[in-house]
Design a protein around this motif. Structure first.
Motif, PDB file in Angstrom:
ATOM      1  N   TRP A   1       0.835  -1.205   0.000  1.00 59.41           N
ATOM      2  CA  TRP A   1       0.000   0.000   0.000  1.00 59.41           C
ATOM      3  C   TRP A   1       0.865   1.248   0.000  1.00 59.41           C
ATOM      4  CZ3 TRP A   1      -0.910   4.155   3.330  1.00 59.41           C
ATOM      5  CH2 TRP A   1      -2.097   4.873   3.112  1.00 59.41           C
ATOM      6  N   ILE A   2       1.925   1.257   0.809  1.00 64.96           N
ATOM      7  CA  ILE A   2       2.805   2.433   0.902  1.00 64.96           C
ATOM      8  C   ILE A   2       3.518   2.678  -0.424  1.00 64.96           C
ATOM      9  CG2 ILE A   2       4.839   3.405   2.027  1.00 64.96           C
ATOM     10  CD1 ILE A   2       4.061   1.809   4.537  1.00 64.96           C
ATOM     11  N   ILE A   3       4.083   1.632  -0.998  1.00 63.03           N
ATOM     12  CA  ILE A   3       4.821   1.787  -2.257  1.00 63.03           C
ATOM     13  C   ILE A   3       3.893   2.260  -3.373  1.00 63.03           C
ATOM     14  CG2 ILE A   3       6.086   0.557  -4.051  1.00 63.03           C
ATOM     15  CD1 ILE A   3       7.255  -1.216  -1.847  1.00 63.03           C
TER      16      ILE A   3
ATOM     17  N   GLU B   1      11.722   3.155   2.417  1.00 58.36           N
ATOM     18  CA  GLU B   1      12.295   3.456   3.727  1.00 58.36           C
ATOM     19  C   GLU B   1      12.658   4.934   3.789  1.00 58.36           C
ATOM     20  OE1 GLU B   1      15.522   0.627   3.578  1.00 58.36           O
ATOM     21  OE2 GLU B   1      16.973   2.207   3.111  1.00 58.36           O
ATOM     22  N   ARG B   2      12.865   5.410   5.010  1.00 59.25           N
ATOM     23  CA  ARG B   2      13.264   6.792   5.232  1.00 59.25           C
ATOM     24  C   ARG B   2      14.264   6.822   6.384  1.00 59.25           C
ATOM     25  NH1 ARG B   2       9.369   3.832   5.335  1.00 59.25           N
ATOM     26  NH2 ARG B   2       7.818   4.982   4.150  1.00 59.25           N
ATOM     27  N   ARG B   3      15.137   7.834   6.420  1.00 56.38           N
ATOM     28  CA  ARG B   3      16.179   7.931   7.448  1.00 56.38           C
ATOM     29  C   ARG B   3      15.686   8.781   8.615  1.00 56.38           C
ATOM     30  NH1 ARG B   3      21.201   5.972   5.792  1.00 56.38           N
ATOM     31  NH2 ARG B   3      20.841   4.706   3.920  1.00 56.38           N
TER      32      ARG B   3
ATOM     33  N   VAL C   1       6.505  14.139  13.379  1.00 53.76           N
ATOM     34  CA  VAL C   1       5.619  13.144  12.784  1.00 53.76           C
ATOM     35  C   VAL C   1       5.008  12.263  13.864  1.00 53.76           C
ATOM     36  CG1 VAL C   1       5.526  11.079  11.320  1.00 53.76           C
ATOM     37  CG2 VAL C   1       6.791  13.098  10.558  1.00 53.76           C
ATOM     38  N   ASP C   2       3.692  12.135  13.846  1.00 50.37           N
ATOM     39  CA  ASP C   2       2.985  11.202  14.730  1.00 50.37           C
ATOM     40  C   ASP C   2       3.231   9.798  14.182  1.00 50.37           C
ATOM     41  OD1 ASP C   2       1.243   9.605  16.136  1.00 50.37           O
ATOM     42  OD2 ASP C   2      -0.525  10.887  15.821  1.00 50.37           O
ATOM     43  N   ILE C   3       3.993   9.024  14.894  1.00 50.51           N
ATOM     44  CA  ILE C   3       4.420   7.723  14.401  1.00 50.51           C
ATOM     45  C   ILE C   3       3.250   6.784  14.130  1.00 50.51           C
ATOM     46  CG2 ILE C   3       4.698   6.675  16.668  1.00 50.51           C
ATOM     47  CD1 ILE C   3       6.913   6.201  13.536  1.00 50.51           C
ATOM     48  N   HIS C   4       2.078   7.087  14.674  1.00 51.93           N
ATOM     49  CA  HIS C   4       0.904   6.237  14.471  1.00 51.93           C
ATOM     50  C   HIS C   4      -0.041   6.770  13.395  1.00 51.93           C
ATOM     51  CE1 HIS C   4       2.124   3.897  17.922  1.00 51.93           C
ATOM     52  NE2 HIS C   4       2.171   4.997  18.656  1.00 51.93           N
ATOM     53  N   ASP C   5       0.309   7.890  12.764  1.00 49.50           N
ATOM     54  CA  ASP C   5      -0.545   8.496  11.744  1.00 49.50           C
ATOM     55  C   ASP C   5      -0.036   8.089  10.363  1.00 49.50           C
ATOM     56  OD1 ASP C   5      -2.071  10.058  10.076  1.00 49.50           O
ATOM     57  OD2 ASP C   5      -1.101  11.960  10.633  1.00 49.50           O
ATOM     58  N   ARG C   6      -0.751   7.191   9.703  1.00 47.17           N
ATOM     59  CA  ARG C   6      -0.252   6.657   8.437  1.00 47.17           C
ATOM     60  C   ARG C   6      -0.337   7.662   7.288  1.00 47.17           C
ATOM     61  NH1 ARG C   6      -4.221   2.276   5.521  1.00 47.17           N
ATOM     62  NH2 ARG C   6      -5.955   3.671   5.047  1.00 47.17           N
ATOM     63  N   SER C   7      -1.013   8.781   7.485  1.00 49.59           N
ATOM     64  CA  SER C   7      -1.058   9.796   6.428  1.00 49.59           C
ATOM     65  C   SER C   7       0.239  10.594   6.365  1.00 49.59           C
ATOM     66  CB  SER C   7      -2.238  10.747   6.640  1.00 49.59           C
ATOM     67  OG  SER C   7      -2.032  11.575   7.767  1.00 49.59           O
ATOM     68  N   THR C   8       1.040  10.526   7.431  1.00 49.93           N
ATOM     69  CA  THR C   8       2.312  11.263   7.443  1.00 49.93           C
ATOM     70  C   THR C   8       3.519  10.381   7.741  1.00 49.93           C
ATOM     71  OG1 THR C   8       1.968  11.856   9.780  1.00 49.93           O
ATOM     72  CG2 THR C   8       1.235  13.445   8.111  1.00 49.93           C
ATOM     73  N   ASN C   9       3.338   9.335   8.555  1.00 47.53           N
ATOM     74  CA  ASN C   9       4.519   8.544   8.958  1.00 47.53           C
ATOM     75  C   ASN C   9       5.141   7.779   7.793  1.00 47.53           C
ATOM     76  OD1 ASN C   9       2.901   6.232   8.587  1.00 47.53           O
ATOM     77  ND2 ASN C   9       2.692   5.804  10.776  1.00 47.53           N
TER      78      ASN C   9
END
Length: 332
Positions: free
Chosen positions: A40-42, A49-51, A154-162
């Motif tokens: 879904w992310i890709i 991935e991100r640093r 970034v809210d680590i639990h918010d999939r619209s931004t994390n």
């Protein structure tokens, strides 16, 4: 087409450096934190991935390492630096400017240093301002930094931004040249996007205290659909404006380096402008959106592809909304 004017003083990029943190946040990591998955992310972003910067470090630390990389690779002398312009939305602290902190960490005691906050468009704004300083003849060695530690917001639990954002820093050195350099920039902004992409807390409207660290206003929020539509239209229009003002077509541009916000946005801008295949540079797959750092980092990672004399178009879109495009001739 040779668009370089005779006897004109240009601000040329003569060196470039970058730094990306060692820590990685993969799609697999995010699958454990919220309702999402790698496929879904890709599909939606093109990111794998991100640093993520270590907690004990700050934006200035990444910028310093990027500058040190530039100095080491190109043999530049830090003592000759006249000015440091830092594009960032994530300063070390409200004041002093992160550029001042960078100067202190580099041992520079007599340099003009200040910050610019235009979100993801920040590097373009800083580049144009730095080029203007060089073109006057009053400054000869200007560092333009794009650096953001955006994972902090970034809210680590918010999939619209994390899924989107990562940390990094890139830097270029501008020096005077009569042969070519920064040629034009079309930069715009308005307040229309304030509600659609923001970090509300931390300023004078919503001050934040240590006891308020769990409030939602401290996190980056965005309306993805609105931002997507505006980004594609604004970046495409800005590039078109620059080409028209310089009597150029897409075929004249050797490389397009867009802000690395989302692979779908990058692709949509390419289709809108009819950019030939292979001329758009991207590194979003493994770095994500590093805000003001995306463009210099993308150039840094692809520098071996670029040849002296190439025409390069940069374009970006960010909070504000802010947007624009820049054109320069690659002189390294």
């Amino acid at each position: 087409m040779n668009t370089t004017l005779p006897n004109k003083l240009y601000a040329a990029i003569t060196a470039i450096g970058g730094y990306i943190p060692q820590n990685k946040r993969t799609n697999s990591d995010l699958e454990k934190l919220c309702d999402t998955n790698d496929e879904w992310i890709i599909k939606r972003t093109g990111i794998k991935e991100r640093r993520i910067l270590e907690e004990e470090l700050a934006t200035s630390d990444m910028a310093v390492r990027a500058i040190q990389d530039l100095v080491a690779k190109y043999g530049k002398d830090l003592a000759e630096i006249d000015a440091i312009l830092v594009a960032t939305s994530t300063p070390d602290m409200p004041m002093p400017a992160t550029a001042n902190i960078i100067a202190e960490k580099l041992g520079l005691t007599n340099v003009w240093a200040f910050d610019i906050n235009a979100a993801c468009s920040g590097f373009l704004y800083a580049l144009d301002m730095g080029a203007s300083l060089v073109e006057t003849g009053r400054y000869k060695n200007v560092l333009i930094v794009g650096a953001d530690n955006i994972s902090t917001y970034v809210d680590i639990h918010d999939r619209s931004t994390n899924i989107l954002f990562g940390d990094g820093a890139g830097v270029v050195l501008l020096q005077p040249s009569t042969e070519g350099g920064v040629m034009d920039a079309y930069l715009r902004s308005n307040g229309d996007g304030r509600a659609f992409l923001n970090i509300e807390a931390g300023g004078t409207q919503y001050p934040i205290s240590l006891s308020d660290q769990d409030t939602q206003k401290r996190y980056l929020r965005q309306d993805g659909k609105t931002v997507f539509k505006q980004a594609v239209q604004s970046m495409s229009d800005a590039c078109t404006q620059v080409m028209q003002r310089n009597n150029l077509t897409v075929e004249d541009i050797n490389w397009v380096v867009p802000h690395q916000a989302n692979q779908r946005i990058i692709d949509a801008v390419g289709r809108s402008l009819n950019i030939p295949e292979g001329r758009t540079l991207s590194n979003i797959e493994y770095l994500g959106n590093t805000i003001a750092a995306t463009i210099p980092l993308c150039i840094w990672e692809n520098v071996k592809q670029m040849k002296t004399g190439d025409l390069v178009m940069l374009t970006a879109f960010g909070a504000g909304f802010s947007w624009g495009a820049s054109l320069f001739r690659w002189m390294i």
